[in-house]
Design a protein around this motif. Sequence first.
Motif, PDB file in Angstrom:
ATOM      1  N   ARG A 648       5.255   6.033   7.050  1.00 10.34           N
ATOM      2  CA  ARG A 648       6.273   5.101   6.567  1.00 10.34           C
ATOM      3  C   ARG A 648       5.790   3.659   6.568  1.00 10.34           C
ATOM      4  NH1 ARG A 648      12.261   6.669   8.519  1.00 10.34           N
ATOM      5  NH2 ARG A 648      12.607   5.075   6.922  1.00 10.34           N
ATOM      6  N   ASP A 649       4.523   3.475   6.863  1.00 11.53           N
ATOM      7  CA  ASP A 649       3.963   2.126   6.774  1.00 11.53           C
ATOM      8  C   ASP A 649       3.546   1.895   5.315  1.00 11.53           C
ATOM      9  OD1 ASP A 649       2.746  -0.303   7.039  1.00 11.53           O
ATOM     10  OD2 ASP A 649       1.466   0.276   8.730  1.00 11.53           O
ATOM     11  N   PHE A 650       4.555   1.634   4.465  1.00 13.17           N
ATOM     12  CA  PHE A 650       4.320   1.546   3.029  1.00 13.17           C
ATOM     13  C   PHE A 650       3.423   0.370   2.657  1.00 13.17           C
ATOM     14  CE2 PHE A 650       8.714   3.581   3.041  1.00 13.17           C
ATOM     15  CZ  PHE A 650       8.189   4.859   2.911  1.00 13.17           C
ATOM     16  N   GLU A 651       3.557  -0.717   3.350  1.00 14.75           N
ATOM     17  CA  GLU A 651       2.747  -1.893   3.031  1.00 14.75           C
ATOM     18  C   GLU A 651       1.266  -1.609   3.279  1.00 14.75           C
ATOM     19  OE1 GLU A 651       4.191  -5.272   5.133  1.00 14.75           O
ATOM     20  OE2 GLU A 651       6.110  -5.340   4.046  1.00 14.75           O
ATOM     21  N   GLN A 652       0.967  -0.898   4.364  1.00  7.85           N
ATOM     22  CA  GLN A 652      -0.428  -0.536   4.635  1.00  7.85           C
ATOM     23  C   GLN A 652      -0.953   0.428   3.564  1.00  7.85           C
ATOM     24  OE1 GLN A 652      -2.248  -1.889   7.018  1.00  7.85           O
ATOM     25  NE2 GLN A 652      -4.071  -0.760   6.414  1.00  7.85           N
ATOM     26  N   GLN A 653      -0.066   1.332   3.119  1.00  7.36           N
ATOM     27  CA  GLN A 653      -0.448   2.273   2.067  1.00  7.36           C
ATOM     28  C   GLN A 653      -0.773   1.521   0.775  1.00  7.36           C
ATOM     29  OE1 GLN A 653      -0.236   5.798   2.750  1.00  7.36           O
ATOM     30  NE2 GLN A 653      -1.404   6.109   0.895  1.00  7.36           N
ATOM     31  N   ARG A 680       4.548   6.884  -7.034  1.00  7.37           N
ATOM     32  CA  ARG A 680       5.126   7.810  -6.063  1.00  7.37           C
ATOM     33  C   ARG A 680       5.562   7.064  -4.804  1.00  7.37           C
ATOM     34  NH1 ARG A 680       1.572  11.689  -7.605  1.00  7.37           N
ATOM     35  NH2 ARG A 680       0.012  10.899  -6.143  1.00  7.37           N
ATOM     36  N   LEU A 681       4.734   6.113  -4.400  1.00  8.18           N
ATOM     37  CA  LEU A 681       5.072   5.316  -3.219  1.00  8.18           C
ATOM     38  C   LEU A 681       6.374   4.558  -3.427  1.00  8.18           C
ATOM     39  CD1 LEU A 681       4.103   4.313  -0.428  1.00  8.18           C
ATOM     40  CD2 LEU A 681       2.883   2.476  -1.620  1.00  8.18           C
ATOM     41  N   ALA A 682       6.555   3.999  -4.620  1.00  4.58           N
ATOM     42  CA  ALA A 682       7.794   3.276  -4.916  1.00  4.58           C
ATOM     43  C   ALA A 682       8.999   4.211  -4.861  1.00  4.58           C
ATOM     44  CB  ALA A 682       7.699   2.616  -6.288  1.00  4.58           C
ATOM     45  N   ALA A 699      11.449  -6.278  -2.629  1.00  2.00           N
ATOM     46  CA  ALA A 699      10.204  -7.020  -2.844  1.00  2.00           C
ATOM     47  C   ALA A 699       9.008  -6.066  -2.849  1.00  2.00           C
ATOM     48  CB  ALA A 699      10.040  -8.078  -1.757  1.00  2.00           C
ATOM     49  N   PHE A 700       9.054  -5.087  -1.966  1.00  2.00           N
ATOM     50  CA  PHE A 700       7.941  -4.125  -1.915  1.00  2.00           C
ATOM     51  C   PHE A 700       7.870  -3.310  -3.205  1.00  2.00           C
ATOM     52  CE2 PHE A 700       6.349   0.122  -1.055  1.00  2.00           C
ATOM     53  CZ  PHE A 700       5.095  -0.175  -0.581  1.00  2.00           C
ATOM     54  N   VAL A 701       9.038  -2.867  -3.689  1.00  2.00           N
ATOM     55  CA  VAL A 701       9.063  -2.095  -4.933  1.00  2.00           C
ATOM     56  C   VAL A 701       8.539  -2.943  -6.084  1.00  2.00           C
ATOM     57  CG1 VAL A 701      10.566  -0.988  -6.626  1.00  2.00           C
ATOM     58  CG2 VAL A 701      10.915  -0.572  -4.192  1.00  2.00           C
ATOM     59  N   ARG A 702       8.932  -4.223  -6.128  1.00  2.00           N
ATOM     60  CA  ARG A 702       8.418  -5.095  -7.188  1.00  2.00           C
ATOM     61  C   ARG A 702       6.911  -5.270  -7.067  1.00  2.00           C
ATOM     62  NH1 ARG A 702      13.351  -7.898  -6.282  1.00  2.00           N
ATOM     63  NH2 ARG A 702      12.333  -9.336  -4.819  1.00  2.00           N
ATOM     64  N   ALA A 703       6.394  -5.261  -5.840  1.00  2.00           N
ATOM     65  CA  ALA A 703       4.941  -5.343  -5.656  1.00  2.00           C
ATOM     66  C   ALA A 703       4.256  -4.095  -6.212  1.00  2.00           C
ATOM     67  CB  ALA A 703       4.611  -5.509  -4.176  1.00  2.00           C
ATOM     68  N   CYS A 704       4.868  -2.941  -5.998  1.00  2.00           N
ATOM     69  CA  CYS A 704       4.318  -1.701  -6.567  1.00  2.00           C
ATOM     70  C   CYS A 704       4.335  -1.748  -8.089  1.00  2.00           C
ATOM     71  CB  CYS A 704       5.122  -0.497  -6.069  1.00  2.00           C
ATOM     72  SG  CYS A 704       4.964  -0.163  -4.303  1.00  2.00           S
ATOM     73  N   VAL A 705       5.455  -2.222  -8.631  1.00  2.00           N
ATOM     74  CA  VAL A 705       5.583  -2.322 -10.090  1.00  2.00           C
ATOM     75  C   VAL A 705       4.539  -3.289 -10.643  1.00  2.00           C
ATOM     76  CG1 VAL A 705       7.094  -3.094 -11.940  1.00  2.00           C
ATOM     77  CG2 VAL A 705       8.015  -1.677 -10.084  1.00  2.00           C
ATOM     78  N   ALA A 706       4.359  -4.415  -9.963  1.00  2.00           N
ATOM     79  CA  ALA A 706       3.370  -5.391 -10.407  1.00  2.00           C
ATOM     80  C   ALA A 706       1.961  -4.805 -10.364  1.00  2.00           C
ATOM     81  CB  ALA A 706       3.452  -6.644  -9.539  1.00  2.00           C
ATOM     82  N   TYR A 707       1.672  -4.021  -9.327  1.00  2.00           N
ATOM     83  CA  TYR A 707       0.367  -3.362  -9.216  1.00  2.00           C
ATOM     84  C   TYR A 707       0.090  -2.528 -10.478  1.00  2.00           C
ATOM     85  CZ  TYR A 707      -3.248  -0.219  -7.322  1.00  2.00           C
ATOM     86  OH  TYR A 707      -4.404   0.497  -7.123  1.00  2.00           O
ATOM     87  N   CYS A 708       1.081  -1.740 -10.877  1.00  2.00           N
ATOM     88  CA  CYS A 708       0.894  -0.887 -12.057  1.00  2.00           C
ATOM     89  C   CYS A 708       0.757  -1.730 -13.324  1.00  2.00           C
ATOM     90  CB  CYS A 708       2.078   0.077 -12.183  1.00  2.00           C
ATOM     91  SG  CYS A 708       2.241   1.221 -10.797  1.00  2.00           S
ATOM     92  N   PHE A 709       1.589  -2.762 -13.437  1.00  2.00           N
ATOM     93  CA  PHE A 709       1.565  -3.573 -14.656  1.00  2.00           C
ATOM     94  C   PHE A 709       0.229  -4.291 -14.815  1.00  2.00           C
ATOM     95  CE2 PHE A 709       2.777  -7.108 -17.425  1.00  2.00           C
ATOM     96  CZ  PHE A 709       3.510  -6.427 -18.387  1.00  2.00           C
ATOM     97  N   ILE A 710      -0.376  -4.660 -13.717  1.00  2.00           N
ATOM     98  CA  ILE A 710      -1.671  -5.345 -13.766  1.00  2.00           C
ATOM     99  C   ILE A 710      -2.811  -4.364 -14.050  1.00  2.00           C
ATOM    100  CG2 ILE A 710      -3.349  -6.614 -12.359  1.00  2.00           C
ATOM    101  CD1 ILE A 710      -0.969  -7.868 -10.885  1.00  2.00           C
ATOM    102  N   THR A 711      -2.690  -3.151 -13.534  1.00  2.00           N
ATOM    103  CA  THR A 711      -3.797  -2.195 -13.608  1.00  2.00           C
ATOM    104  C   THR A 711      -3.878  -1.493 -14.950  1.00  2.00           C
ATOM    105  OG1 THR A 711      -3.480  -1.812 -11.232  1.00  2.00           O
ATOM    106  CG2 THR A 711      -4.882  -0.260 -12.419  1.00  2.00           C
ATOM    107  N   ALA A 732      10.335   1.901 -12.443  1.00  2.00           N
ATOM    108  CA  ALA A 732      10.998   0.602 -12.245  1.00  2.00           C
ATOM    109  C   ALA A 732      12.493   0.712 -12.499  1.00  2.00           C
ATOM    110  CB  ALA A 732      10.361  -0.437 -13.166  1.00  2.00           C
ATOM    111  N   LEU A 733      12.864   1.451 -13.537  1.00  2.00           N
ATOM    112  CA  LEU A 733      14.281   1.642 -13.857  1.00  2.00           C
ATOM    113  C   LEU A 733      14.984   2.381 -12.726  1.00  2.00           C
ATOM    114  CD1 LEU A 733      16.130   0.997 -16.284  1.00  2.00           C
ATOM    115  CD2 LEU A 733      15.704   3.331 -17.092  1.00  2.00           C
ATOM    116  N   ALA A 734      14.326   3.405 -12.161  1.00  2.00           N
ATOM    117  CA  ALA A 734      14.930   4.171 -11.075  1.00  2.00           C
ATOM    118  C   ALA A 734      15.127   3.321  -9.829  1.00  2.00           C
ATOM    119  CB  ALA A 734      14.054   5.377 -10.740  1.00  2.00           C
ATOM    120  N   ASN A 735      14.346   2.255  -9.682  1.00  2.00           N
ATOM    121  CA  ASN A 735      14.453   1.369  -8.526  1.00  2.00           C
ATOM    122  C   ASN A 735      15.245   0.105  -8.839  1.00  2.00           C
ATOM    123  OD1 ASN A 735      12.664   2.316  -6.057  1.00  2.00           O
ATOM    124  ND2 ASN A 735      11.562   2.887  -7.928  1.00  2.00           N
TER     125      ASN A 735
END
Length: 963
Positions: A648-653, A680-682, A699-711, A732-735
């Motif tokens: 459950r340490d999502f930030e470390q993941q 999946r993490l989001a 904020a964490f979910v937006r960080a995951c979304v940003a990761y995908c959008f950049i990659t 993103a819609l589901a979150n």
Amino acid sequence: MAPPSCPMHSRNRNYKAEFASCRLEAVPLEFGDYHPLKPITVTESRTKKVNRKGSTSSTSSSSSSSMVDPLSSVLDGTDPLSMFAATADPVALAAATDSSRRKRDRDDNSVVGSDFEPWANKRGEILARYTTTEKLSINLFMGSEKGKAGTATLAMSEKVRTRLEELDDFEEGSQKELLNLTQQDYVNRIEELNQSLKDAWASDQKVKALKIVIQCSKLLSDTSVIQFYPSKFVLITDILDTFGKLVYERIFSMCVDNRSVLPDHFSPENANDTAKETCLNWFFKIASIRELIPRFYVEASILKCNKFLSKTGISECLPRLTCMIRGIGDPLVSVYARAYLCRVGMEVAPHLKETLNKNFFDFLLTFKQIHGDTVQNQLVVQGVELPSYLPLYPPAMDWIFQCISYHAPEVTASVLTWGSVSCSALLLNSVMSAFRAEFIATRSMDFIGMIKECDESGFPKHLLFRSLGLNLALADPPESDRLQILNEAWKVITKLKNSQDYINCAEVWVEYTCKHFTKREVNTVLADVIKHMTPDRAFEDSYPQLQLIIKKVIAYFHDFSVLFSVEKFLPFLDMFQKESVRVEVCKCIMDAFIKHQQEPTKDPVILNALLHVCKTMHDSVNALTLEDEKRMLSYLINGFIKMVSFGRDFEQQLSFYVESRSMFCNLEPVLVQLIHSVNRLAMETRKLMKGNHSRKTAAFVRACVAYCFITIPSLAGIFTRLNLYLHSGQVALANQCLSQADAFFKAAISLIPEVPKMINIDGKMRPSESFLLEFLCNFFSTLLIVPDHPEHGVLFLVRELLNVIQDYTWEDNSDEKIRIYTCVLHLLSAMSQETYLYHIDKVDSNDSLYGGDSKFLAENNKLCETVMAQILEHLKALAKDEALKRQSSLGLSFFNSILAHGDLRNNKLNQLSVNLWHLAQRHGCADTRTMVKTLEYIKKQSKQPDMTHLTELALRLPLQTRT
């Protein structure tokens, strides 16, 4: 055709009622009724023996049911095999069974089993190992053809005399010597002789075939190029095997006529007189050969033919042939002759152990000739040292030892071992190579004692320890001796100065250490290897052995936390300086990790070590790397990424995924895997934080979304990017990240114009339109639940997508654009419903935002009208002879769409559907069965309470017959 301004007028849908009407009707099943999952009822039949006078048999049967089951009919006694068994005499059957059992038991002693390693397995290794650069010579048969003509009219005695004269002519000089042949030329000449033998036999020139075999056998007495002798033996005995097989098959065929067939296990009484006479004739011809070596080899090659003459023929010939070998003075030539005799003996009579043992003891008596003047003088002439000469013996010696040890009683094996070694390192090595590993392992300390005491002249002791280690890798020694065995062996191995000798032994004993000891002992061994192989960069010449060490270590250490805690393991990896070898080693490690790691890990020792290993594999990729290699590396790295979990340490993941992206940016499949993992993490974050959607979580979910959008933009595959934009937008819609979802969808829409006409699929160029159609259909399904942005107007994403589809350059003869427009109509119809078919939790779709607002529906209808106009215009353009079939198919498809989604109570839409029906049948291109089934469906639907208007429509849809 209706005018282009005809609107869609979507019908109102009750999805729950439609689902209920589509369900299969439940039919009650009584207990006694048949069901496919019920147990099969087996009918047991008992049939009395039918007597020879033809009296009828009585049959009694019992069954729990009168039902007939086709699968159990074979069990009711009516199948052919059961009927045959029922009519057979039980006494005769029992007698036949006992007879076959006795025969099988008897044959088990005359045939070697699968546990006996065949000669064919050793052949390739010998040819590869014993080579030479010196020039070779060979004698080619140049015999005359005199006496060949007119032989059909000669008497039998004259034929025999003539053939003997031909053999004399051959031995008296009808041959030609070829000199200065390379090894490959020599091999080619031998293969030519083998083919000449087959050709001569096929053309019924039996004497010529025999001459070739005699000539080849004589070559085995030549040791002028002694290093090549084992390979020469292999090549020549191939010809002898061919000859022996041809002779045996020839005589065997004489025993077969129209009346009888000779069984596989026959006795001499089964052979006819012609076969026996021919067999004797062959043995008489061979007996007339003057020279010992060819006479021995040729007779040994047809040893099996003695079966046609007498039951004791083979058992009488083997001792005689064994004694013949005593006349061969060269110990190398004689030991290979004994090996050949043991080989043919094992093929025809493996139970005759006395002959095998006799050959063995004769070899022991002659082995001391190696140190005699004759052999030593020969070695001086050829410039060969004893350490180079002795390794020529193991192929023959190992085979002899293997034959005598096969199924040998323990007492016999012990006597042979202790009595035969005679303090010779060479003999001791062959014993350890040939005897069963279990036999060697249980006496490991005894063998170590013999190794210490043996004479190692020409054969160093470290090779003996290597042979012992090979046995201990296959069988376990007594537990009480294991540490002492390792200490005794390593005392010798660690003192070796030559790095090649050292690594060849160490590689074998590493497996023994890993198998029986802990990481402490393994670490000690690895440290010793590093110590010996680092000076002068000796490791560069020993990469194969070092690779084997790594494979053996990871084969026994499946717990990677233990493996990487071995202090010298990673320094050992540093010895692999050559990139290609280093990558192969890394692949082995990752393959073992994926195979054996059962649970996800977050162990920092494992992660740091494997990140380094994966980075090594990734950095080997360049412009010349093959696609298959890239796929393999990506598979291994992805396997590692999937096994990393911080709970459950999502930030470390997420931090791990960010680090991985920077390390593996050159492998697209890895980046795709990372994007899927982050999505999946989001979603996992959303599930675990359900009802507690805090700012930190958002904020964490937006960080995951940003990761995908950049990659995603860094990927090369156009459809990979499109699908990932769509998938990430859905996440993103589901979150509830609506603005981020809009950004993904806009990016996907803006990417569609870049889709090329042809794309590469598995190395082949394919049209892309079908893939684009599939993507857009998935996209439309998502757009149904995407709420409109308040600043961008009604259905802004649908409008943008339609503009892109309209501007896209489609193939001239393609209908994909119209199929896409048809799907758009399905979407717009679903959007006009009061309640949508599906929703996302906590996301208000347009049905909630607009609540059936008339302005929204009006905009929806305008889009429908525009799309329908495009479809009708395309159908009109297909009114050409070569496009009529396409027009019919698309017209019927459009008709079905209107039937499913349109409100046919609207007169214009109703008339349009009738026009489309006629269009589909106008030129006779429609499939009659499809049209009939469609009309039946309409009539069935018209019986629904809210579908009565379809009754009138059905009356206006005639079926045209082809004339």
